[in-house]
Design a protein around this motif. Sequence first.
Motif, PDB file in Angstrom:
ATOM      1  N   LEU A  12       0.904  -1.225  -0.017  1.00 20.32           N
ATOM      2  CA  LEU A  12      -0.138   0.221   0.066  1.00 20.32           C
ATOM      3  C   LEU A  12       0.987   1.257  -0.077  1.00 20.32           C
ATOM      4  N   THR A  13       1.877   1.495   0.744  1.00 18.22           N
ATOM      5  CA  THR A  13       2.864   2.588   0.902  1.00 18.22           C
ATOM      6  C   THR A  13       3.607   2.710  -0.534  1.00 18.22           C
ATOM      7  N   PHE A  14       3.782   1.605  -1.210  1.00 21.59           N
ATOM      8  CA  PHE A  14       4.550   1.937  -2.293  1.00 21.59           C
ATOM      9  C   PHE A  14       3.721   2.202  -3.517  1.00 21.59           C
ATOM     10  N   LYS A  15       2.309   1.476  -3.526  1.00 19.94           N
ATOM     11  CA  LYS A  15       1.435   2.187  -4.373  1.00 19.94           C
ATOM     12  C   LYS A  15       1.178   3.504  -4.166  1.00 19.94           C
ATOM     13  N   VAL A  16       0.983   4.216  -2.908  1.00 19.06           N
ATOM     14  CA  VAL A  16       0.684   5.735  -2.875  1.00 19.06           C
ATOM     15  C   VAL A  16       2.082   6.231  -3.060  1.00 19.06           C
ATOM     16  N   ASP A  17       3.037   5.865  -2.787  1.00 16.79           N
ATOM     17  CA  ASP A  17       4.475   6.625  -3.428  1.00 16.79           C
ATOM     18  C   ASP A  17       4.385   6.756  -4.883  1.00 16.79           C
ATOM     19  N   VAL A  18       4.012   5.755  -5.570  1.00 19.52           N
ATOM     20  CA  VAL A  18       4.045   5.667  -7.097  1.00 19.52           C
ATOM     21  C   VAL A  18       3.056   6.797  -7.776  1.00 19.52           C
ATOM     22  N   LEU A  19       1.801   6.527  -6.742  1.00 19.69           N
ATOM     23  CA  LEU A  19       0.842   7.677  -7.379  1.00 19.69           C
ATOM     24  C   LEU A  19       1.116   9.067  -6.953  1.00 19.69           C
ATOM     25  N   ILE A  20       1.621   9.490  -6.018  1.00 21.19           N
ATOM     26  CA  ILE A  20       2.210  10.749  -5.892  1.00 21.19           C
ATOM     27  C   ILE A  20       3.562  10.917  -6.488  1.00 21.19           C
ATOM     28  N   ASN A  21       4.515  10.108  -6.743  1.00 23.72           N
ATOM     29  CA  ASN A  21       5.507  10.495  -7.680  1.00 23.72           C
ATOM     30  C   ASN A  21       4.977  10.761  -8.967  1.00 23.72           C
ATOM     31  N   THR A  22       3.949  10.029  -9.463  1.00 18.59           N
ATOM     32  CA  THR A  22       3.440  10.233 -10.771  1.00 18.59           C
ATOM     33  C   THR A  22       2.947  11.538 -10.781  1.00 18.59           C
ATOM     34  N   LEU A  23       2.380  12.154 -10.196  1.00 18.08           N
ATOM     35  CA  LEU A  23       1.738  13.670  -9.869  1.00 18.08           C
ATOM     36  C   LEU A  23       2.826  14.641  -9.265  1.00 18.08           C
ATOM     37  N   THR A  24       4.080  14.477  -9.411  1.00 17.27           N
ATOM     38  CA  THR A  24       4.925  15.534  -8.981  1.00 17.27           C
ATOM     39  C   THR A  24       4.658  16.317 -10.098  1.00 17.27           C
ATOM     40  N   THR A  25       5.213  17.710  -9.590  1.00 14.44           N
ATOM     41  CA  THR A  25       4.903  18.765 -10.978  1.00 14.44           C
ATOM     42  C   THR A  25       5.583  18.421 -12.104  1.00 14.44           C
ATOM     43  N   GLN A  26       6.957  17.934 -11.927  1.00 13.16           N
ATOM     44  CA  GLN A  26       7.898  17.614 -13.104  1.00 13.16           C
ATOM     45  C   GLN A  26       7.421  16.523 -14.107  1.00 13.16           C
ATOM     46  N   HIS A  27       6.852  15.501 -13.383  1.00 15.39           N
ATOM     47  CA  HIS A  27       6.349  14.534 -14.223  1.00 15.39           C
ATOM     48  C   HIS A  27       4.825  14.672 -14.843  1.00 15.39           C
ATOM     49  N   TYR A  28       4.053  15.633 -14.032  1.00 18.95           N
ATOM     50  CA  TYR A  28       2.655  16.126 -14.700  1.00 18.95           C
ATOM     51  C   TYR A  28       3.009  17.051 -15.842  1.00 18.95           C
ATOM     52  N   GLN A  29       4.221  17.867 -15.761  1.00 21.58           N
ATOM     53  CA  GLN A  29       4.411  18.534 -16.985  1.00 21.58           C
ATOM     54  C   GLN A  29       4.849  17.896 -18.118  1.00 21.58           C
ATOM     55  N   PHE A  30       5.633  16.641 -17.724  1.00 19.97           N
ATOM     56  CA  PHE A  30       5.955  15.704 -19.008  1.00 19.97           C
ATOM     57  C   PHE A  30       4.778  15.045 -19.446  1.00 19.97           C
ATOM     58  N   LEU A  31       3.681  14.719 -18.700  1.00 19.55           N
ATOM     59  CA  LEU A  31       2.626  14.042 -19.046  1.00 19.55           C
ATOM     60  C   LEU A  31       1.727  15.049 -19.983  1.00 19.55           C
ATOM     61  N   THR A  32       1.422  16.203 -19.547  1.00 20.95           N
ATOM     62  CA  THR A  32       0.588  17.106 -20.041  1.00 20.95           C
ATOM     63  C   THR A  32       1.442  17.675 -21.334  1.00 20.95           C
ATOM     64  N   GLU A  33       2.645  18.159 -21.392  1.00 21.43           N
ATOM     65  CA  GLU A  33       3.577  18.772 -22.506  1.00 21.43           C
ATOM     66  C   GLU A  33       3.979  17.980 -23.448  1.00 21.43           C
ATOM     67  N   GLN A  34       4.901  16.674 -23.073  1.00 18.72           N
ATOM     68  CA  GLN A  34       5.439  15.778 -24.000  1.00 18.72           C
ATOM     69  C   GLN A  34       4.464  14.796 -24.536  1.00 18.72           C
ATOM     70  N   ARG A  35       3.747  14.087 -23.436  1.00 19.08           N
ATOM     71  CA  ARG A  35       2.662  13.100 -23.885  1.00 19.08           C
ATOM     72  C   ARG A  35       1.382  13.650 -24.262  1.00 19.08           C
ATOM     73  N   ALA A  36       1.223  14.801 -24.202  1.00 11.79           N
ATOM     74  CA  ALA A  36      -0.111  15.345 -24.767  1.00 11.79           C
ATOM     75  C   ALA A  36      -1.144  14.855 -23.859  1.00 11.79           C
ATOM     76  N   LEU A  37      -1.229  14.515 -22.713  1.00 12.52           N
ATOM     77  CA  LEU A  37      -2.405  14.137 -22.073  1.00 12.52           C
ATOM     78  C   LEU A  37      -3.244  15.140 -21.381  1.00 12.52           C
ATOM     79  N   SER A  38      -4.481  15.232 -21.347  1.00 19.68           N
ATOM     80  CA  SER A  38      -5.237  16.212 -20.644  1.00 19.68           C
ATOM     81  C   SER A  38      -5.287  15.599 -19.215  1.00 19.68           C
ATOM     82  N   ASN A  39      -5.874  16.330 -18.221  1.00 21.86           N
ATOM     83  CA  ASN A  39      -5.852  15.939 -17.068  1.00 21.86           C
ATOM     84  C   ASN A  39      -7.121  14.849 -16.797  1.00 21.86           C
ATOM     85  N   LEU A  40      -8.187  14.637 -17.947  1.00 28.87           N
ATOM     86  CA  LEU A  40      -8.989  13.592 -17.730  1.00 28.87           C
ATOM     87  C   LEU A  40      -8.238  12.300 -18.401  1.00 28.87           C
TER      88      LEU A  40
END
Length: 184
Positions: A142-170
């Motif tokens: 459970l701790t690992f899953k939550v760590d992965v979730l929050i690290n996926t949503l770090t600002t740097q990774h979030y910018q990568f997902l939106t800018e490089q991968r062109a993903l929307s929030n949805l």
Amino acid sequence: MRKDALENKQRIESHAASLFKTEGVEQVSMKRISEELNIGMGTLYRHFEDKSALCYQLINNDFEAFMTEIETIAQAHLDAKAIFIESIDHFLQFKMKHKDLLNCVEMGKSKRDFRQTAFFERLHAYYRRILNMDNEDNKMDLTFKVDVLINTLTTQHYQFLTEQRALSNLQIREQLVALFFNDK
């Protein structure tokens, strides 16, 4: 804290917030804040050990409001997946609103890592509770899953997902739901 020290701290926060809003967090240095307020660097660093600590303080009230919002979501729903979906939507909106400040906090060279902040701990506990509602994962999983979730949503990774991968929030939210709930 003495009255004059509190007033200095509030002046620093107010001026920094204004500069960050108009010019961007990266473009404003602590030296500039010090010079424009006509205070010594020692005074500035007595209140904020570095720029990331200043940025953290500037969004701290919004952290509290955000945590209150997602706790309200958790109380309003019985289903873990519904809570997760709505809280992730709020989290992504929070990320968009505070992207530059959060990036400064997360990437700061501070003595204290972002993962050691009260906000991170509260967010981690919240998602641990939500992800454990429907199944009793062992504590390490459970701790690992939550760590992965929050690290996926770090600002740097979030910018990568939106800018490089062109993903929307949805799209990001849908991928997270599929990952953590296996389309339950």
